[in-house]
Design a protein around this motif. Structure first.
Motif, PDB file in Angstrom:
ATOM      1  N   ALA A  89       0.833  -1.201   0.000  1.00 33.85           N
ATOM      2  CA  ALA A  89       0.000   0.000   0.000  1.00 33.85           C
ATOM      3  C   ALA A  89       0.869   1.253   0.000  1.00 33.85           C
ATOM      4  CB  ALA A  89      -0.928  -0.007   1.217  1.00 33.85           C
ATOM      5  N   GLY A  90       1.977   1.220   0.748  1.00 32.87           N
ATOM      6  CA  GLY A  90       2.876   2.363   0.799  1.00 32.87           C
ATOM      7  C   GLY A  90       3.545   2.626  -0.534  1.00 32.87           C
ATOM      8  N   VAL A  91       3.998   1.558  -1.192  1.00 30.37           N
ATOM      9  CA  VAL A  91       4.634   1.714  -2.504  1.00 30.37           C
ATOM     10  C   VAL A  91       3.630   2.271  -3.515  1.00 30.37           C
ATOM     11  CG1 VAL A  91       5.648   0.456  -4.450  1.00 30.37           C
ATOM     12  CG2 VAL A  91       6.374  -0.057  -2.097  1.00 30.37           C
ATOM     13  N   LEU A  92       2.410   1.739  -3.490  1.00 23.12           N
ATOM     14  CA  LEU A  92       1.374   2.235  -4.395  1.00 23.12           C
ATOM     15  C   LEU A  92       1.062   3.699  -4.106  1.00 23.12           C
ATOM     16  CD1 LEU A  92      -0.686   1.618  -6.613  1.00 23.12           C
ATOM     17  CD2 LEU A  92      -2.286   0.879  -4.825  1.00 23.12           C
ATOM     18  N   LEU A 125      13.656  -3.299  -2.380  1.00 23.04           N
ATOM     19  CA  LEU A 125      12.718  -2.785  -3.375  1.00 23.04           C
ATOM     20  C   LEU A 125      11.785  -1.739  -2.772  1.00 23.04           C
ATOM     21  CD1 LEU A 125      11.762  -6.093  -5.232  1.00 23.04           C
ATOM     22  CD2 LEU A 125      12.946  -4.129  -6.244  1.00 23.04           C
ATOM     23  N   THR A 126      11.336  -1.989  -1.548  1.00 18.71           N
ATOM     24  CA  THR A 126      10.456  -1.042  -0.863  1.00 18.71           C
ATOM     25  C   THR A 126      11.172   0.274  -0.591  1.00 18.71           C
ATOM     26  OG1 THR A 126       9.296  -2.884   0.191  1.00 18.71           O
ATOM     27  CG2 THR A 126       8.986  -0.694   1.147  1.00 18.71           C
ATOM     28  N   LEU A 127      12.381   0.183  -0.052  1.00 17.03           N
ATOM     29  CA  LEU A 127      13.151   1.383   0.274  1.00 17.03           C
ATOM     30  C   LEU A 127      13.419   2.217  -0.973  1.00 17.03           C
ATOM     31  CD1 LEU A 127      14.661   2.899   2.534  1.00 17.03           C
ATOM     32  CD2 LEU A 127      16.690   1.557   1.941  1.00 17.03           C
ATOM     33  N   MET A 128      13.813   1.574  -2.065  1.00 16.15           N
ATOM     34  CA  MET A 128      14.125   2.308  -3.285  1.00 16.15           C
ATOM     35  C   MET A 128      12.873   2.899  -3.945  1.00 16.15           C
ATOM     36  SD  MET A 128      17.353   2.471  -3.778  1.00 16.15           S
ATOM     37  CE  MET A 128      17.597   2.582  -2.007  1.00 16.15           C
ATOM     38  N   ALA A 129      11.737   2.237  -3.785  1.00 15.29           N
ATOM     39  CA  ALA A 129      10.491   2.792  -4.323  1.00 15.29           C
ATOM     40  C   ALA A 129      10.158   4.108  -3.633  1.00 15.29           C
ATOM     41  CB  ALA A 129       9.350   1.798  -4.160  1.00 15.29           C
TER      42      ALA A 129
END
Length: 403
Positions: free
Chosen positions: A225-228, A339-343
């Motif tokens: 949800a955060g990445v989106l 992946l989350t951090l870089m997004a």
């Protein structure tokens, strides 16, 4: 015989070094003009990746999809006159059998070496220390062409250190991040990387403390949800930024005008299929009155504005499928963390989707294009403690290229 994966790791190291040279104030390298040195390094990288691609084993469908991705990004490169997305495509389609740990190790060594060498040369006066100011704060680039580059490599070292230690007590990681932030703020004042370091600490604590599968499921949902939300907010502000809105204006000021820039370029022309160089438009005058043809630091806005709708759709589809695979296989590892951090980093910097910084995107190839074979190859040498999984996890939880 040399393992094909070693060709990839060497290519990644050389590409990393070529990018580093382009971000310094060096005028030559080993008596070779810096632009010529970069071109030579990139030629070697291209040759290494070509050899790696030839040695790969994959079904016909994977070969066709890989060729299509390269073709799309090649067309976009020629249209946009900017090439880092094309390099990302090359590293992705050559990612069969590649693992995360070697890439993190290369990034850690290269980042630390870059910071130490550049700052030492600048301190001794061998290269120029570009000095600028922002809101009365003096910023030193210390051998780099921009202070944000110093912040980038400090951040890159911290992220790679966390990847290599993933699953262990994060206290040493947090201490390193604290030191890096202190140096960053005292010298370069690169606020975007400092802000991201807080996200890194939060993620490290979440990944280390959440032990139950139920809790991890909730966390995975929150991560997705955060990445989106990062992507959706980027697109919304690019299209509908309103300087009269209090929160938008404050966020724009915090991000050094990034929101207004993205919106301004969006209003210049309609979105294109394969990108635009924006060279036919009036430049925007930025720091110290310097004219710039295109300056959008938000990775997601930069992607769609500069590279076009088709390459953007390809990358976002790949990332959606990759996150879906990580979630459905109940992955709780360094790949999901990175992946989350870089997004999130992509909200403030294009580095968030550049392969030399976001090397986690190699998994678009290793996991999606060549998933089954890559999973078997990586599984044989995996340390289960990295994911906090039992010694013999269920098949659905076994990961592929994540480590």
């Amino acid at each position: 015989m040399l393992a094909p994966e070693l060709l990839y790791y060497l290519a990644f190291a050389l590409y990393f070094f070529a990018v580093v040279l382009g971000r310094t104030t060096l005028e030559d390298f080993l008596f070779v003009p810096i632009d010529d040195a970069i071109d030579a390094l990139q030629a070697v990288v291209l040759l290494l990746l070509l050899c790696k691609f030839v040695f790969q084993r994959a079904p016909l469908s994977s070969w066709v999809l890989a060729a299509a991705l390269v073709l799309v990004d090649f067309i976009s490169w020629r249209q946009s006159a900017e090439g880092w997305l094309f390099w990302l495509a090359l590293f992705v389609v050559c990612g069969e059998g590649v693992r995360l740990r070697p890439l993190a190790a290369i990034s850690l060594v290269m980042s630390l070496t870059t910071v130490l060498v550049a700052t030492s040369l600048a301190s001794m006066g061998f290269v120029e220390d570009v000095v600028s100011s922002r809101a009365g704060v003096v910023r030193h680039a210390m051998g780099f062409s921009h202070p944000n580059s110093l912040g980038l490599y400090l951040l890159s070292a911290c992220v790679s250190f966390s990847v290599l230690r993933f699953g262990k007590n994060p206290l040493p990681d947090i201490l390193l991040i604290g030191v890096a932030d202190a140096v960053n703020l005292a010298v370069a004042d690169s606020r975007s990387t400092v802000l991201l370091s807080f996200v890194q600490v939060l993620l490290l604590l979440v990944f280390y403390t959440v032990k139950s599968e139920r809790g991890r499921g909730v966390a995975r949902a929150g991560i997705c949800a955060g990445v989106l939300a990062v992507f959706a907010l980027s697109m919304y502000l690019m299209v509908a930024y309103d300087a009269s809105s209090g929160w938008q204006s404050s966020l724009n000021q915090l991000l050094s005008g990034r929101l207004n820039l993205a919106h301004s370029y969006y209003e210049m022309q309609p979105l294109t299929l394969f990108g635009s160089s924006f060279e036919g438009f009036e430049p925007i005058y930025w720091e110290n009155g310097e004219p710039v043809a295109f300056l959008v630091d938000n990775a997601w806005c930069h992607l769609v504005l500069r590279y076009g709708v088709v390459p953007t759709a390809c990358l976002l589809t790949g990332m959606f499928l990759l996150f879906k695979r990580l979630v459905t296989r109940r992955r709780w590892d360094a790949l999901l963390f990175g992946l989350t951090l870089m997004a999130v980093y992509g909200f403030t910097e294009t580095y968030g989707i550049r392969i030399e910084c976001n090397y986690f995107l190699f998994a678009l190839g290793a996991e999606l294009l060549y998933g089954p074979r890559a999973a078997r190859g990586a599984q044989s040498g995996r340390n289960k403690a990295w994911e906090g999984l039992p010694a013999k996890p269920p098949a659905a939880a076994r990961a592929g290229a994540g480590e």
